[in-house]
Design a protein around this motif. Structure first.
Motif, PDB file in Angstrom:
ATOM      1  N   TRP A   1      -4.554  -7.683 -16.033  1.00 52.51           N
ATOM      2  CA  TRP A   1      -5.617  -6.976 -16.761  1.00 52.51           C
ATOM      3  C   TRP A   1      -6.885  -7.997 -16.885  1.00 52.51           C
ATOM      4  O   TRP A   1      -6.599  -9.038 -17.197  1.00 52.51           O
ATOM      5  CB  TRP A   1      -5.155  -6.602 -18.142  1.00 52.51           C
ATOM      6  CG  TRP A   1      -6.177  -5.620 -19.114  1.00 52.51           C
ATOM      7  CD1 TRP A   1      -7.231  -6.127 -19.762  1.00 52.51           C
ATOM      8  CD2 TRP A   1      -6.374  -4.186 -18.752  1.00 52.51           C
ATOM      9  NE1 TRP A   1      -8.038  -5.165 -20.006  1.00 52.51           N
ATOM     10  CE2 TRP A   1      -7.480  -3.868 -19.464  1.00 52.51           C
ATOM     11  CE3 TRP A   1      -5.601  -3.376 -18.128  1.00 52.51           C
ATOM     12  CZ2 TRP A   1      -7.917  -2.588 -19.701  1.00 52.51           C
ATOM     13  CZ3 TRP A   1      -6.187  -2.078 -18.137  1.00 52.51           C
ATOM     14  CH2 TRP A   1      -7.165  -1.741 -18.851  1.00 52.51           C
ATOM     15  N   PRO A   2      -7.827  -7.536 -16.763  1.00 52.46           N
ATOM     16  CA  PRO A   2      -8.575  -6.161 -16.511  1.00 52.46           C
ATOM     17  C   PRO A   2      -8.738  -5.703 -14.970  1.00 52.46           C
ATOM     18  O   PRO A   2      -9.460  -5.011 -14.665  1.00 52.46           O
ATOM     19  CB  PRO A   2      -9.950  -6.314 -17.267  1.00 52.46           C
ATOM     20  CG  PRO A   2     -10.298  -7.797 -16.709  1.00 52.46           C
ATOM     21  CD  PRO A   2      -9.302  -8.598 -16.631  1.00 52.46           C
ATOM     22  N   GLN A   3      -7.883  -6.114 -13.860  1.00 52.50           N
ATOM     23  CA  GLN A   3      -8.020  -6.037 -12.740  1.00 52.50           C
ATOM     24  C   GLN A   3      -6.710  -5.088 -12.242  1.00 52.50           C
ATOM     25  O   GLN A   3      -5.593  -5.529 -12.499  1.00 52.50           O
ATOM     26  CB  GLN A   3      -8.229  -7.310 -11.910  1.00 52.50           C
ATOM     27  CG  GLN A   3      -9.559  -7.879 -12.054  1.00 52.50           C
ATOM     28  CD  GLN A   3      -9.659  -9.123 -11.196  1.00 52.50           C
ATOM     29  OE1 GLN A   3      -8.787  -9.871 -10.742  1.00 52.50           O
ATOM     30  NE2 GLN A   3     -10.837  -9.364 -10.698  1.00 52.50           N
ATOM     31  N   LEU A   4      -7.022  -4.291 -11.214  1.00 52.72           N
ATOM     32  CA  LEU A   4      -5.987  -3.374 -10.713  1.00 52.72           C
ATOM     33  C   LEU A   4      -6.298  -4.100  -9.183  1.00 52.72           C
ATOM     34  O   LEU A   4      -7.294  -3.702  -8.560  1.00 52.72           O
ATOM     35  CB  LEU A   4      -6.035  -1.852 -10.787  1.00 52.72           C
ATOM     36  CG  LEU A   4      -4.994  -0.983  -9.956  1.00 52.72           C
ATOM     37  CD1 LEU A   4      -3.766  -1.053 -10.387  1.00 52.72           C
ATOM     38  CD2 LEU A   4      -5.574   0.154  -9.875  1.00 52.72           C
ATOM     39  N   THR A   5      -5.080  -4.321  -8.510  1.00 57.12           N
ATOM     40  CA  THR A   5      -5.092  -4.630  -7.137  1.00 57.12           C
ATOM     41  C   THR A   5      -4.289  -3.913  -6.171  1.00 57.12           C
ATOM     42  O   THR A   5      -3.274  -3.276  -6.757  1.00 57.12           O
ATOM     43  CB  THR A   5      -4.515  -5.989  -6.837  1.00 57.12           C
ATOM     44  OG1 THR A   5      -5.127  -7.069  -7.504  1.00 57.12           O
ATOM     45  CG2 THR A   5      -4.681  -6.435  -5.356  1.00 57.12           C
ATOM     46  N   LEU A   6      -5.029  -3.142  -5.222  1.00 51.29           N
ATOM     47  CA  LEU A   6      -4.212  -2.061  -4.309  1.00 51.29           C
ATOM     48  C   LEU A   6      -4.106  -2.872  -3.024  1.00 51.29           C
ATOM     49  O   LEU A   6      -4.972  -3.267  -2.480  1.00 51.29           O
ATOM     50  CB  LEU A   6      -5.181  -0.977  -4.168  1.00 51.29           C
ATOM     51  CG  LEU A   6      -5.325   0.291  -5.476  1.00 51.29           C
ATOM     52  CD1 LEU A   6      -6.802   1.112  -5.082  1.00 51.29           C
ATOM     53  CD2 LEU A   6      -4.088   0.859  -5.473  1.00 51.29           C
ATOM     54  N   ALA A   7      -2.749  -3.055  -2.974  1.00 50.08           N
ATOM     55  CA  ALA A   7      -2.370  -3.825  -1.545  1.00 50.08           C
ATOM     56  C   ALA A   7      -2.051  -2.939  -0.368  1.00 50.08           C
ATOM     57  O   ALA A   7      -1.072  -1.907  -0.665  1.00 50.08           O
ATOM     58  CB  ALA A   7      -1.190  -4.685  -2.000  1.00 50.08           C
ATOM     59  N   PHE A   8      -2.670  -2.778   0.493  1.00 47.95           N
ATOM     60  CA  PHE A   8      -2.600  -1.913   1.461  1.00 47.95           C
ATOM     61  C   PHE A   8      -1.803  -2.389   2.758  1.00 47.95           C
ATOM     62  O   PHE A   8      -2.075  -3.703   2.931  1.00 47.95           O
ATOM     63  CB  PHE A   8      -4.081  -1.301   2.021  1.00 47.95           C
ATOM     64  CG  PHE A   8      -4.680  -0.492   1.457  1.00 47.95           C
ATOM     65  CD1 PHE A   8      -4.567   0.743   1.037  1.00 47.95           C
ATOM     66  CD2 PHE A   8      -5.694  -1.210   0.296  1.00 47.95           C
ATOM     67  CE1 PHE A   8      -5.275   1.506   0.395  1.00 47.95           C
ATOM     68  CE2 PHE A   8      -6.404  -0.225  -0.553  1.00 47.95           C
ATOM     69  CZ  PHE A   8      -6.351   0.995  -0.600  1.00 47.95           C
ATOM     70  N   SER A   9      -0.976  -1.688   3.122  1.00 46.78           N
ATOM     71  CA  SER A   9       0.156  -1.930   4.371  1.00 46.78           C
ATOM     72  C   SER A   9       0.165  -0.734   5.098  1.00 46.78           C
ATOM     73  O   SER A   9       0.250   0.446   4.895  1.00 46.78           O
ATOM     74  CB  SER A   9       1.172  -2.565   3.719  1.00 46.78           C
ATOM     75  OG  SER A   9       2.115  -1.546   3.095  1.00 46.78           O
ATOM     76  N   SER A  10       0.524  -1.247   6.359  1.00 49.28           N
ATOM     77  CA  SER A  10       0.985  -0.036   7.531  1.00 49.28           C
ATOM     78  C   SER A  10       2.438  -0.237   7.542  1.00 49.28           C
ATOM     79  O   SER A  10       2.813  -1.153   8.180  1.00 49.28           O
ATOM     80  CB  SER A  10       0.261  -0.144   8.659  1.00 49.28           C
ATOM     81  OG  SER A  10       0.652   0.470   9.802  1.00 49.28           O
ATOM     82  N   SER A  11       3.261   0.678   7.238  1.00 54.95           N
ATOM     83  CA  SER A  11       4.547   0.807   7.460  1.00 54.95           C
ATOM     84  C   SER A  11       5.110   1.913   8.517  1.00 54.95           C
ATOM     85  O   SER A  11       4.640   2.820   8.509  1.00 54.95           O
ATOM     86  CB  SER A  11       5.383   1.042   6.298  1.00 54.95           C
ATOM     87  OG  SER A  11       4.796   0.124   5.150  1.00 54.95           O
ATOM     88  N   ASP A  12       6.209   1.253   9.062  1.00 57.67           N
ATOM     89  CA  ASP A  12       6.783   2.324   9.813  1.00 57.67           C
ATOM     90  C   ASP A  12       7.654   3.209   9.057  1.00 57.67           C
ATOM     91  O   ASP A  12       8.173   2.759   8.111  1.00 57.67           O
ATOM     92  CB  ASP A  12       7.550   1.526  11.148  1.00 57.67           C
ATOM     93  CG  ASP A  12       7.941   2.526  12.145  1.00 57.67           C
ATOM     94  OD1 ASP A  12       7.715   3.885  12.091  1.00 57.67           O
ATOM     95  OD2 ASP A  12       8.245   1.854  13.198  1.00 57.67           O
ATOM     96  N   ILE A  13       8.237   4.269   9.593  1.00 58.55           N
ATOM     97  CA  ILE A  13       9.405   5.118   9.067  1.00 58.55           C
ATOM     98  C   ILE A  13      10.713   4.661   9.459  1.00 58.55           C
ATOM     99  O   ILE A  13      11.027   4.983  10.804  1.00 58.55           O
ATOM    100  CB  ILE A  13       8.983   6.786   8.986  1.00 58.55           C
ATOM    101  CG1 ILE A  13       7.725   7.021   8.321  1.00 58.55           C
ATOM    102  CG2 ILE A  13      10.186   7.366   8.156  1.00 58.55           C
ATOM    103  CD1 ILE A  13       7.418   6.817   6.811  1.00 58.55           C
TER     104      ILE A  13
ATOM    105  N   LYS B   1       3.178  -4.212   7.326  1.00 59.95           N
ATOM    106  CA  LYS B   1       2.189  -5.165   7.628  1.00 59.95           C
ATOM    107  C   LYS B   1       0.965  -5.073   6.758  1.00 59.95           C
ATOM    108  O   LYS B   1       0.536  -3.765   6.797  1.00 59.95           O
ATOM    109  CB  LYS B   1       1.957  -5.064   9.145  1.00 59.95           C
ATOM    110  CG  LYS B   1       3.027  -5.286  10.141  1.00 59.95           C
ATOM    111  CD  LYS B   1       2.821  -5.339  11.418  1.00 59.95           C
ATOM    112  CE  LYS B   1       3.881  -5.364  12.496  1.00 59.95           C
ATOM    113  NZ  LYS B   1       3.949  -5.077  13.751  1.00 59.95           N
ATOM    114  N   PRO B   2       0.385  -5.843   6.347  1.00 55.83           N
ATOM    115  CA  PRO B   2      -0.829  -5.737   5.643  1.00 55.83           C
ATOM    116  C   PRO B   2      -1.954  -5.181   6.684  1.00 55.83           C
ATOM    117  O   PRO B   2      -1.860  -5.676   7.604  1.00 55.83           O
ATOM    118  CB  PRO B   2      -1.212  -7.192   5.303  1.00 55.83           C
ATOM    119  CG  PRO B   2       0.062  -7.993   5.276  1.00 55.83           C
ATOM    120  CD  PRO B   2       0.858  -7.365   6.328  1.00 55.83           C
TER     121      PRO B   2
END
Lengths: 303, 121
Positions: A52-64, A181-182
């Motif tokens: 708080w007061p921050q929301l971090t969205l961490a993006f990654s590319s994942s395989d299935i 992977k980021p």
């Protein structure tokens, strides 16, 4: 002549068909094993982190990754060979063979004198009884012996054969994201009722949103470079809680107003209390003063 | 058994018939058949110029009462050929030939009919 006779018998018997009935019986489970393989279908995921007061969205590319649980069983294939006509062929052929053989063996008992009571078109007397018996005997043998042999062969081939083989069965299937992977790109916050917020660029695979920004943004889904981003349920809950708390905690705590609300709309205040409790799960969120004020307002009303 | 198998084609050929009947037997067979129809068909008796005892007359006229009798003219083959209409009821002489068959015998084979009407030339 013996070879010719054998060939005739083989031809007569070789084509005799047998009815085959197959059934499969499952045996015991031999072993279980799991198989994991990547589908090579990378899709974007996002995880949420709150400080708080921050929301971090961490993006990654994942395989299935698909995990298959297999079971290996023993399986018996049972083939039942049968022929309904085999017994009838043996009995009928046997009777014909016995009759034919008897006539041939006992042909000397018949008269060898031609039948003088009749003369045919060629001027010949009728056949003697011995010739007639010989002809009938041979005919009956020719019909009876192949039938007996065919029947015996069919009966000998009748019965059950059992063949055991291994069989594989898929017991369960699970597909989970793997090998993350980021990834950086342009994030679109889309799907809200209001005007669409401007796209934002990620930095080091992350997008940081403050509580003030979240409060002003209306969005339902995320897209990274145009591809919808998948959030797991836990991350989706955290995002929604952060959005709610951003609005709830933005107003200064006013005990008097809360006391009035406790009297006029106690149910609504109780609901607000539950939301405030949810806010306490967010690290660093200043939800405790609000929660205590609500508790106090509700407590005084109860007294 | 082995000998039977070796000769089975011959057996098959001869199973339905015996040895050749002598000419005298063939001649007597025709006489019996003609006389059976002569009793029922007046035209046959007239054409064969028969008296009261048909069989005795024809046997004596043709000479085939003798076991050594042999066909000369007409030949045995010709007599057998002309005899075929008389066999329409079978080989056995239990059933007489019909008048039509007997008349065919007399009209289609005048040489053989003449032999039975006038005897061996």
């Amino acid at each position: 002549m013996k070879r010719l006779g054998a060939a005739v018998l083989v031809m007569a018997v070789g084509c005799a068909p047998l009815d085959v009935e197959r059934r499969t019986e499952r045996g015991p489970l031999l072993r279980t094993y799991s198989q994991e393989k990547a589908l090579n279908e990378r899709i974007p995921f996002a995880k949420t982190q709150v400080q708080w007061p921050q929301l971090t969205l961490a993006f990654s590319s994942s395989d299935i990754c698909r995990t298959e649980q297999h079971g290996e069983y023993a399986e018996d294939i049972i083939s039942t060979h049968s022929n309904m006509g085999a017994a009838a062929a043996v009995s009928t052929g046997g009777i014909l063979t016995v009759l034919g053989g008897t006539l041939l063996v006992g042909r000397t008992l018949f008269s060898d004198t031609p039948n003088r009571s009749a003369i045919d078109e060629q001027g010949r007397y009728g056949a003697s009884s011995r010739d007639v018996a010989t002809g009938w005997g041979l005919g009956l043998l020719i019909a009876g012996v192949p039938a007996v042999v065919a029947g015996i062969v069919q009966l000998s081939r009748s019965g059950e054969t059992r063949e055991t083989r291994k069989t594989d069965e898929l017991l369960s299937l699970r597909e989970v994201p793997c090998q993350p992977k980021p990834v950086d790109g342009v994030v679109e916050l889309a799907g809200g009722p209001g005007p669409q917020p401007p796209p934002r660029l990620t930095l080091n695979g992350a997008l940081v949103l403050t509580a003030d920004e979240i409060r002003q943004l209306s969005f339902v889904g995320l897209a990274l470079d145009g591809t919808p981003v998948t959030l797991e349920e836990e991350d989706l809950d955290r995002l929604e809680t952060f959005r709610t708390c951003a609005t709830l905690l933005a107003t200064p705590v006013d005990p008097q107003a809360l006391a009035g609300e406790a009297r006029s709309q106690p149910d609504r205040l109780r609901m607000k209390r539950e939301l405030a409790r949810g806010c306490t799960t967010l690290p660093g969120a200043p939800a405790q003063p609000l929660l205590e004020a609500i508790e106090g307002a509700l407590g005084s009303t109860a007294l | 058994m082995r000998r039977l198998i070796r000769w089975w084609p011959l057996i098959c050929l001869t199973a339905c018939s015996g040895p050749d009947a002598p000419d005298a037997a063939v001649c007597r067979d025709v006489v019996v058949r003609l006389c059976q129809s002569a009793g029922a068909c007046p035209g046959v008796a007239v054409q064969l110029d028969l008296e009261l005892s048909c069989e005795a007359t024809l046997l004596q006229r043709t000479g085939c009462e003798d076991d050594a009798f042999a066909f000369a003219s007409p030949t045995r083959e010709r007599v057998l050929e002309c005899r075929e209409p008389l066999l329409s009821w079978g080989m056995s002489t239990d059933h007489p030939p019909t008048c039509v068959d007997a008349t065919r015998f007399l009209t289609e084979c005048p040489d053989v009919a003449g032999f039975f009407r006038e005897g061996q030339p």
